[in-house]
Design a protein around this motif. Structure first.
Motif: not given
Length: 502
Positions: A267, A270-272, A380, A384, A415, A418, A422
């Motif tokens: 995560s 993929t989040s950053y 971020a 999300a 979602r 995630a 994050t």
């Protein structure tokens, strides 16, 4: 021989050679001591050439003599003041050997240290001979509470530049007693002349203290995005390492926690996306996804088995249904664990661990690596959150409880997960608004996760009901179980709606 596990909680002291031991009778009301017994213990300790085990506070040895001859692995434990010890007794071939070799290291112990040693060789790093006198502390009924050891030690380091060292020490280890006994023993032994041990273990004294690189360091107040990502990745990498050996043992909740650690690492990557160069972060994220799938197979079996055990506890179920939902599921779970252990022993998994280490220690910076962490996490988490609320708006297009509606709830749950991960990655920055977003996402994920469990389990119950060999009684009970799961799912959705309306 199957390994045995225990938690070692002991006191260790340096003493002058020949110092007489005190009488430990009466440490607590009614306690007595046994007659002393003497043993000669001979041990060879193994580690990598650069002592990775010692640096990670682990010891691996082959020891003869005493009452617990065999292979011993000691590693840190979550129990305060304790270490987890795994013992494998000698088999017939090994018990007759006079010299220890790395080829003899039991596979059960190798698997427990794989995340530390990776592909490195194990070599003998020290030999230690101990003249031990053991006195047991007993309760009023003669049951053992603790073991007091008077040791005269001779150790030889086999590392380059190593030498021979001799000393005397006392150890007091709980075998059934509690911290009250430990506290009393400490007072009596100190009064008799015992001093704080200069090393945490015999091996540490033999080869010298090994520097331990703390993987979690303090984050500076004005951290960059790259600094925050490295900090978070190191934290979850450590969790992955810690849960790995426990998952192999099928310890309680270990597969779940290892899966969570893998998901959190992925995560963050993929989040950053602009913090670490994609050519470096992308392959690691892909491998983590595959690892999550392997862990997920085992975890899903655990959840389904637990759910069915609870459901069957409410029913007078026939034997054929118990076999289908419990016995067969347990057998399938063992197969998924076997597949998991294999996956965690492959060169591919070892490479993932190496690549993850490189990602943390020497990342290739991306275009936004040096931007302030506070700015990056706001973007971020905000992104999300928007993705979760868009998924919730899309839910209105579908008729409640239709297949599309149920599938969209599954999307909202993902979602929310995630968003939660994050937001949690921003926790070191201590921003309350982001903490609140993470807490809200956690509630959504929890309620919809419970609902999703019922959806998956109802599909499984329907598949079992389709078996024509089942008795009519079994099919009837399956119908009742399905109704309970449907009701549980509706309650979970109701809780989710209340969460979002509050």
């Amino acid at each position: 021989m199957s390994p045995s596990h225990s938690i070692e909680i002991e006191l260790k002291f340096d003493v002058d050679a020949g110092l007489p031991a005190p009488d430990l009778t009466g440490l607590l009301d009614g306690t007595t001591v046994s007659e002393p017994a003497t043993y000669l213990l001979e041990a060879t300790y193994f580690d990598t050439p650069d002592t990775l085990l010692a640096k990670n506070r682990m010891t691996l040895r082959r020891r003869t003599g005493g009452t617990d001859a065999g292979w011993h692995l000691k590693r840190p434990s979550s129990v305060p003041g304790g270490r987890k010890e795994t013992t494998v007794e000698f088999d017939d071939a090994d018990s007759g050997s006079t010299e220890a070799t790395t080829a003899q290291v039991p596979a059960e112990l190798r698997s427990q240290i794989l995340t530390v040693i990776r592909s490195a060789a194990l070599i003998p790093v020290a030999t230690i001979t101990t003249d031990r006198t053991v006195t047991n502390v007993l309760d009023a009924d003669g049951v053992g509470l603790a073991e007091f050891c008077e040791d005269v030690v001779s150790a030889e380091s086999l590392l380059p530049g190593g030498g021979v060292n001799r000393w005397a020490e006392w150890e007091f280890e709980l075998t059934g007693g509690d911290t009250k006994l430990l506290k009393s023993a400490k007072s009596v032994l100190r009064a008799a002349g015992a001093r704080d041990a200069s090393s945490v273990s015999k091996l540490a004294r033999a080869i010298g203290s090994q520097p331990h690189d703390d993987l979690i360091r303090a984050l500076p107040k004005k951290a960059t995005a790259l600094g925050l990502v490295q900090y978070d990745l190191a934290s979850h990498r450590d969790a992955l390492h810690a849960w790995d050996p426990l998952a192999r043992e099928d310890a309680y909740d270990a597969v779940h926690q290892m899966r969570v650690a893998a998901r959190k690492i992925r995560s963050i990557l993929t989040s950053y996306p602009g913090v670490i160069a994609p050519e470096m972060a992308g392959p690691v994220a892909d491998e983590l996804r595959l690892l999550g799938e392997v862990l997920g197979d085992a975890r899903d079996r655990e959840v389904r088995l637990e759910s069915n055990q609870l459901l069957l506890a409410r029913e007078d179920a026939p034997d054929d249904l118990v076999k289908a939902l419990i016995d067969d599921e347990k057998a399938a779970h063992q197969q998924t664990l076997k597949s998991l252990r294999y996956a965690l022993s492959t060169a591919r998994y070892i490479q993932l661990l190496d690549d993850l280490d490189a990602l943390i220690s020497a990342p290739i910076p991306g275009p936004i690596a040096h931007r302030p962490a506070r700015d990056i996490v706001s973007d971020a988490v905000g992104g999300a959150y928007d993705r979760m609320t868009k998924a919730e708006k899309k839910l209105r297009r579908y008729s409640p409880w239709s297949p599309d509606w149920v599938e969209q709830l599954h999307t909202i749950r993902k979602r929310a997960k995630a968003l939660r991960y994050t937001a949690e990655s921003a926790a070191p920055l201590h921003r309350k608004a982001l903490d609140r977003a993470g807490a809200e996402a956690k509630r959504v994920q929890t309620h919809l996760g419970d609902f999703n469990d019922t959806v998956v389990n109802r599909e499984h119950l329907a598949a079992v009901a389709a078996n024509e060999s089942l008795s009519s009684e079994a099919v009837f009970v399956l119908g009742r179980m399905d109704a309970h799961e449907e009701s549980r799912g509706r309650r979970a959705v109701k809780k989710y709606r209340r969460t979002r309306q509050s």
